[in-house]
Structure formats: C-alpha cells, structure tokens
Write a protein that holds these residues in place. Structure first.
Motif, PDB file in Angstrom:
ATOM      1  N   ASN A 204       0.836  -1.186   0.000  1.00 32.64           N
ATOM      2  CA  ASN A 204       0.000   0.000   0.000  1.00 32.64           C
ATOM      3  C   ASN A 204       0.876   1.243   0.000  1.00 32.64           C
ATOM      4  OD1 ASN A 204      -2.482  -1.247  -0.060  1.00 32.64           O
ATOM      5  ND2 ASN A 204      -2.762  -1.239   2.159  1.00 32.64           N
ATOM      6  N   GLY A 205       0.317   2.334  -0.498  1.00 34.48           N
ATOM      7  CA  GLY A 205       1.090   3.558  -0.568  1.00 34.48           C
ATOM      8  C   GLY A 205       0.261   4.774  -0.234  1.00 34.48           C
ATOM      9  N   ILE A 206       0.938   5.904  -0.137  1.00 26.64           N
ATOM     10  CA  ILE A 206       0.284   7.175   0.134  1.00 26.64           C
ATOM     11  C   ILE A 206       0.978   8.275  -0.653  1.00 26.64           C
ATOM     12  CG2 ILE A 206      -0.565   6.601   2.450  1.00 26.64           C
ATOM     13  CD1 ILE A 206       1.874   8.081   3.558  1.00 26.64           C
ATOM     14  N   ASP A 207       0.308   9.407  -0.750  1.00 26.15           N
ATOM     15  CA  ASP A 207       0.897  10.607  -1.346  1.00 26.15           C
ATOM     16  C   ASP A 207       1.469  11.435  -0.206  1.00 26.15           C
ATOM     17  OD1 ASP A 207       1.600  12.909  -2.640  1.00 26.15           O
ATOM     18  OD2 ASP A 207      -0.373  13.289  -3.532  1.00 26.15           O
ATOM     19  N   THR A 208       2.760  11.316   0.023  1.00 25.32           N
ATOM     20  CA  THR A 208       3.367  11.974   1.177  1.00 25.32           C
ATOM     21  C   THR A 208       3.299  13.494   1.076  1.00 25.32           C
ATOM     22  OG1 THR A 208       5.573  11.891   0.159  1.00 25.32           O
ATOM     23  CG2 THR A 208       4.936  10.045   1.568  1.00 25.32           C
ATOM     24  N   GLN A 209       3.133  14.015  -0.139  1.00 20.61           N
ATOM     25  CA  GLN A 209       3.086  15.469  -0.308  1.00 20.61           C
ATOM     26  C   GLN A 209       1.841  16.089   0.320  1.00 20.61           C
ATOM     27  OE1 GLN A 209       5.733  17.134  -1.575  1.00 20.61           O
ATOM     28  NE2 GLN A 209       6.664  15.101  -1.611  1.00 20.61           N
ATOM     29  N   LYS A 210       0.842  15.284   0.619  1.00 28.65           N
ATOM     30  CA  LYS A 210      -0.397  15.815   1.194  1.00 28.65           C
ATOM     31  C   LYS A 210      -0.291  16.093   2.690  1.00 28.65           C
ATOM     32  CE  LYS A 210      -3.697  13.867  -2.107  1.00 28.65           C
ATOM     33  NZ  LYS A 210      -4.857  12.982  -2.299  1.00 28.65           N
ATOM     34  N   PHE A 211       0.773  15.612   3.328  1.00 25.32           N
ATOM     35  CA  PHE A 211       0.869  15.695   4.778  1.00 25.32           C
ATOM     36  C   PHE A 211       1.687  16.896   5.225  1.00 25.32           C
ATOM     37  CE2 PHE A 211      -0.349  11.427   3.915  1.00 25.32           C
ATOM     38  CZ  PHE A 211      -1.125  11.050   4.995  1.00 25.32           C
ATOM     39  N   ASP A 212       1.110  17.677   6.125  1.00 29.07           N
ATOM     40  CA  ASP A 212       1.873  18.738   6.760  1.00 29.07           C
ATOM     41  C   ASP A 212       2.976  18.114   7.598  1.00 29.07           C
ATOM     42  OD1 ASP A 212       0.174  20.547   5.625  1.00 29.07           O
ATOM     43  OD2 ASP A 212      -0.898  21.037   7.475  1.00 29.07           O
ATOM     44  N   PHE A 213       4.084  18.848   7.724  1.00 26.31           N
ATOM     45  CA  PHE A 213       5.216  18.325   8.492  1.00 26.31           C
ATOM     46  C   PHE A 213       5.794  19.422   9.366  1.00 26.31           C
ATOM     47  CE2 PHE A 213       9.840  17.780   8.931  1.00 26.31           C
ATOM     48  CZ  PHE A 213       9.862  16.599   9.663  1.00 26.31           C
ATOM     49  N   LYS A 214       5.905  19.125  10.655  1.00 28.63           N
ATOM     50  CA  LYS A 214       6.562  20.020  11.602  1.00 28.63           C
ATOM     51  C   LYS A 214       7.832  19.345  12.125  1.00 28.63           C
ATOM     52  CE  LYS A 214       2.304  22.240  13.228  1.00 28.63           C
ATOM     53  NZ  LYS A 214       1.407  22.479  14.396  1.00 28.63           N
ATOM     54  N   ASP A 215       8.830  20.158  12.398  1.00 30.08           N
ATOM     55  CA  ASP A 215      10.110  19.616  12.858  1.00 30.08           C
ATOM     56  C   ASP A 215      10.016  18.983  14.237  1.00 30.08           C
ATOM     57  OD1 ASP A 215      11.468  20.346  10.556  1.00 30.08           O
ATOM     58  OD2 ASP A 215      11.942  22.341  11.321  1.00 30.08           O
ATOM     59  N   GLN A 216       9.045  19.422  15.041  1.00 35.33           N
ATOM     60  CA  GLN A 216       8.904  18.897  16.389  1.00 35.33           C
ATOM     61  C   GLN A 216       7.452  18.504  16.654  1.00 35.33           C
ATOM     62  OE1 GLN A 216      11.357  18.235  18.575  1.00 35.33           O
ATOM     63  NE2 GLN A 216      12.872  18.944  17.089  1.00 35.33           N
ATOM     64  N   GLY A 217       7.271  17.394  17.354  1.00 32.99           N
ATOM     65  CA  GLY A 217       5.945  16.991  17.781  1.00 32.99           C
ATOM     66  C   GLY A 217       5.635  17.521  19.167  1.00 32.99           C
ATOM     67  N   ASN A 218       4.507  17.084  19.718  1.00 32.51           N
ATOM     68  CA  ASN A 218       4.040  17.608  20.998  1.00 32.51           C
ATOM     69  C   ASN A 218       4.335  16.683  22.185  1.00 32.51           C
ATOM     70  OD1 ASN A 218       2.267  15.525  20.511  1.00 32.51           O
ATOM     71  ND2 ASN A 218       0.437  16.806  20.333  1.00 32.51           N
ATOM     72  N   ASN A 219       5.203  15.675  21.946  1.00 33.79           N
ATOM     73  CA  ASN A 219       5.556  14.704  22.990  1.00 33.79           C
ATOM     74  C   ASN A 219       4.342  13.916  23.496  1.00 33.79           C
ATOM     75  OD1 ASN A 219       8.354  15.372  23.013  1.00 33.79           O
ATOM     76  ND2 ASN A 219       7.870  17.192  24.223  1.00 33.79           N
ATOM     77  N   LYS A 220       3.389  13.731  22.601  1.00 37.96           N
ATOM     78  CA  LYS A 220       2.208  12.923  22.918  1.00 37.96           C
ATOM     79  C   LYS A 220       2.059  11.823  21.874  1.00 37.96           C
ATOM     80  CE  LYS A 220      -1.657  14.847  24.140  1.00 37.96           C
ATOM     81  NZ  LYS A 220      -2.867  15.712  24.138  1.00 37.96           N
ATOM     82  N   ALA A 221       1.338  10.785  22.255  1.00 37.45           N
ATOM     83  CA  ALA A 221       1.028   9.703  21.322  1.00 37.45           C
ATOM     84  C   ALA A 221      -0.402   9.864  20.829  1.00 37.45           C
ATOM     85  CB  ALA A 221       1.196   8.349  21.996  1.00 37.45           C
ATOM     86  N   ILE A 222      -0.696   9.221  19.706  1.00 34.21           N
ATOM     87  CA  ILE A 222      -2.042   9.223  19.155  1.00 34.21           C
ATOM     88  C   ILE A 222      -2.387   7.819  18.681  1.00 34.21           C
ATOM     89  CG2 ILE A 222      -1.220   9.927  16.855  1.00 34.21           C
ATOM     90  CD1 ILE A 222      -3.906  11.415  16.510  1.00 34.21           C
ATOM     91  N   CYS A 223      -3.637   7.448  18.861  1.00 28.66           N
ATOM     92  CA  CYS A 223      -4.171   6.203  18.307  1.00 28.66           C
ATOM     93  C   CYS A 223      -5.296   6.616  17.368  1.00 28.66           C
ATOM     94  CB  CYS A 223      -4.674   5.310  19.434  1.00 28.66           C
ATOM     95  SG  CYS A 223      -5.045   3.625  18.918  1.00 28.66           S
ATOM     96  N   LEU A 224      -5.065   6.490  16.075  1.00 30.65           N
ATOM     97  CA  LEU A 224      -5.969   7.011  15.054  1.00 30.65           C
ATOM     98  C   LEU A 224      -6.636   5.869  14.301  1.00 30.65           C
ATOM     99  CD1 LEU A 224      -7.042   9.396  13.306  1.00 30.65           C
ATOM    100  CD2 LEU A 224      -4.939   9.203  11.955  1.00 30.65           C
ATOM    101  N   GLY A 225      -7.957   5.881  14.245  1.00 25.43           N
ATOM    102  CA  GLY A 225      -8.691   4.858  13.508  1.00 25.43           C
ATOM    103  C   GLY A 225      -9.945   4.438  14.264  1.00 25.43           C
ATOM    104  N   TRP A 226     -10.729   3.580  13.635  1.00 20.95           N
ATOM    105  CA  TRP A 226     -11.953   3.081  14.260  1.00 20.95           C
ATOM    106  C   TRP A 226     -11.629   2.507  15.629  1.00 20.95           C
ATOM    107  CZ3 TRP A 226     -17.027   3.099  12.425  1.00 20.95           C
ATOM    108  CH2 TRP A 226     -17.188   3.591  11.118  1.00 20.95           C
ATOM    109  N   ILE A 227     -12.356   2.943  16.638  1.00 20.55           N
ATOM    110  CA  ILE A 227     -12.170   2.420  17.990  1.00 20.55           C
ATOM    111  C   ILE A 227     -13.087   1.219  18.140  1.00 20.55           C
ATOM    112  CG2 ILE A 227     -12.391   2.930  20.448  1.00 20.55           C
ATOM    113  CD1 ILE A 227     -11.744   5.862  19.732  1.00 20.55           C
ATOM    114  N   GLN A 228     -12.494   0.042  18.050  1.00 15.47           N
ATOM    115  CA  GLN A 228     -13.260  -1.201  18.033  1.00 15.47           C
ATOM    116  C   GLN A 228     -12.431  -2.319  18.659  1.00 15.47           C
ATOM    117  OE1 GLN A 228     -12.107  -1.936  13.319  1.00 15.47           O
ATOM    118  NE2 GLN A 228     -14.222  -1.613  13.888  1.00 15.47           N
TER     119      GLN A 228
END
Length: 322
Positions: free
Chosen positions: A137-161
């Motif tokens: 599988n692939g993605i268009d990486t150009q569509k994603f914003d990019f910041k040099d630093q994150g917020n020191n938090k984790a994320i769980c993204l997707g259907w919660i099931q």
C-alpha cells in the motif's frame, strides 16, 4: 489503457473516509497523470458493476471487494486481479463464516495482488496457481503537513473497536502516558481516563494537517493486513509502535517498534511495562528522527515510487494471460 478499480460500495458519511477508497483514489490520480484512463466503481450492486465493466472493454480490472469475487468469477468477461483487505486475513481462526465460504472463490480469481508477502504466502500455501504478485500500500506523502517537532504525545488514530484493542491500550497506559484517541467510537466499553482522551472523528483533511502535531502513533491491533494509518503517521514525521499484525512491509528501523499482538490481552505487569516503556522511548526519540522518518516513507511507500511497480504488475498480468 483503460483501468477499472472496484470497491464494494463503501459510502461513509462525512467526515469519515474509507482507507480502501483513499487508496483507490490515489491510484487513479497517479495513473491519470501518467496517461492512463482510470474509472472507480463503488457500488453494492455487483451485477450492475459487472455489466458496466463488460460493456466498456477495460484493459485491466482490479477488484478490492472480497464479497464480489464469486460473481466476478462467474460473470466478468475478462481476467481480473483481486486484492484482499480483510483485517483478519492472516488469522484463519478469526474468519467469519462468509469469508470462510468465499475463500475457495478467491483461489479461483485469475490474478491476485497481495498486500504483503505473508498474505501472498497464504494463497500459495492454499494451492493458488494463477497470476500472483505483491504490491505494498502507498500514500501521497506530499499531502501531509510536516513540523520539525511533535508535541511529545502519542495518538491512536482509527476506528475504535475491539479488533484494534484501544480499550485495553487506554487501560494500561492511563495516568502514565498522554495519548489521544481519534476515530469513530465503535466499542461501548472504551472509556477515557486522566491521560487518555477521546477527540472524536477527524476528516481526511484533518489527518493531513493535524497528525504531524504528535510524536508517536500507536496501533496494537490483533488483526490488520497493511494499515494505511501507519504510513500516514510516518509521512507526518511520527514514530510508530505497532503490533505484529500491523507491521506488514515495514523495515527494521529505530523509529518502528513491533510488539506481539497479544501483549494487551496478556497484560502481565511485565507486558504493561513493555508497552509503556516502548511508547515513552519512541516519544523521546522522535525529536531526533522526524526527518529520517519522512525520508524513509517517501522512499518506500510514496505513490510516485510504488506506481512504477503497479504498472509492471499490470504488464505482467496481461502477458501471463494474453
């Protein structure tokens, strides 16, 4: 060349998206730009879809809906390729009855484009003898914003099931790690805690712009084939902590950690510590690795790269049968 890409009639209500449709739309965009003529079919009426394809003389047909395979085998006038996206495909003990009954039909598909080498092996070990290849599988990486630093938090993204085990993850890390959960809430047992917050649903546009704010994606699911969200996270600069099931096609890297599928269900004190320590470690390391992560996903999973392999597969399939 005319190409038909076929989904199973997924029509998610806004702002929800569907990863299979997202994938197909990216294929269309990149193939169109190379001069191919691509149509997407996304209708639950399989007979209407087959009728339209039969009447329009497509050179290549790629089916992404396992519930259509039997009818395609019977009624489609040309050879086609099939890709299976079932999250439990690699775990036969978790197959639902319709999938068990359909599997023999999958083995009769003229061509198979497997989403990983383990997926390909399942077909071969079951005696598949048609054309088979592997395409990540692939993605268009150009569509994603990019910041040099994150917020020191984790994320769980997707259907919660239950399959994705967010409830268990939240219970283990609550009070220890700050993690946000984003996606449709499909598990009535999921509850927020002091550091485990539910933010609701993001649109695909939100994913492109907001994901880069974080430092680490966590997906400890007990069933996946090749989840797009892992690639999306890396395109935004995040480290990833994934279960073995969610690790298809990934390489051994400092910013990728793979944990056993059952580490949340077998939640011994030691396993709970491993989960927390792993996430904490990658959050800490993320600040030094973000550019390397983006370069990795661009080199291995960007559509500008994988579309070349896809075109080779089309050519090979046509030569195989015609």
């Amino acid at each position: 060349m005319k190409i038909a890409l076929v989904a199973g009639g997924y029509i998610p209500a806004p702002p929800l998206s569907n990863s299979i449709l997202t994938l197909m739309q990216e294929y269309k965009y990149f193939l169109d730009n190379l001069g191919y003529e691509v149509d997407i079919f996304n209708d639950k009426n399989v007979n209407e879809v087959i009728d339209k394809i039969n009447k329009n003389n497509y050179d290549f047909v790629h089916l992404h809906a396992y519930q259509f395979v039997s009818q395609f085998n019977q009624s489609l006038k040309q050879k086609y390729c099939f890709s299976c996206h079932n999250g439990y495909f690699l775990k036969k003990d978790k197959w639902e009855e319709d999938f068990k009954q359909g599997f023999q039909h999958y083995l009769n598909a003229p061509g198979i484009i497997a989403l990983s080498h383990p997926t390909k092996d399942v077909f071969l070990q079951a005696g598949y003898s048609g054309y088979i290849s592997t395409q990540v599988n692939g993605i268009d990486t150009q569509k994603f914003d990019f910041k040099d630093q994150g917020n020191n938090k984790a994320i769980c993204l997707g259907w919660i099931q239950p399959r994705k085990q967010q409830k268990l993850l939240a219970e283990i890390i609550n009070g220890k790690i700050a993690i946000d959960f984003v996606g449709p809430l499909d598990d009535p047992d999921f509850v927020e805690g002091s550091t485990t917050k539910y933010l609701g649903v993001w649109s695909l546009k939100d994913v492109y712009s907001h994901l880069t704010n974080y430092s680490c994606l966590v997906l400890i699911s007990d069933g996946e084939v090749a989840p797009l969200v892992v690639l999306e996270a890396m395109a935004a600069g995040l480290c990833v902590v994934v279960s073995e099931s969610a690790s298809a096609n990934l390489h051994s890297k400092d910013f990728i950690r793979v944990l056993p599928d059952d580490i949340l269900t077998n939640a011994t004190a030691e396993n709970q510590k491993i989960v927390c320590d792993t996430i904490t470690d990658l959050i800490d390391k993320n600040r030094f690795l973000r550019q390397e992560i983006v370069e990795y996903v661009r080199g291995n999973f960007d559509f500008s790269q994988i579309i070349k392999t896809y075109i080779q597969i089309i050519d090979e399939f046509i030569k195989f049968y015609y």
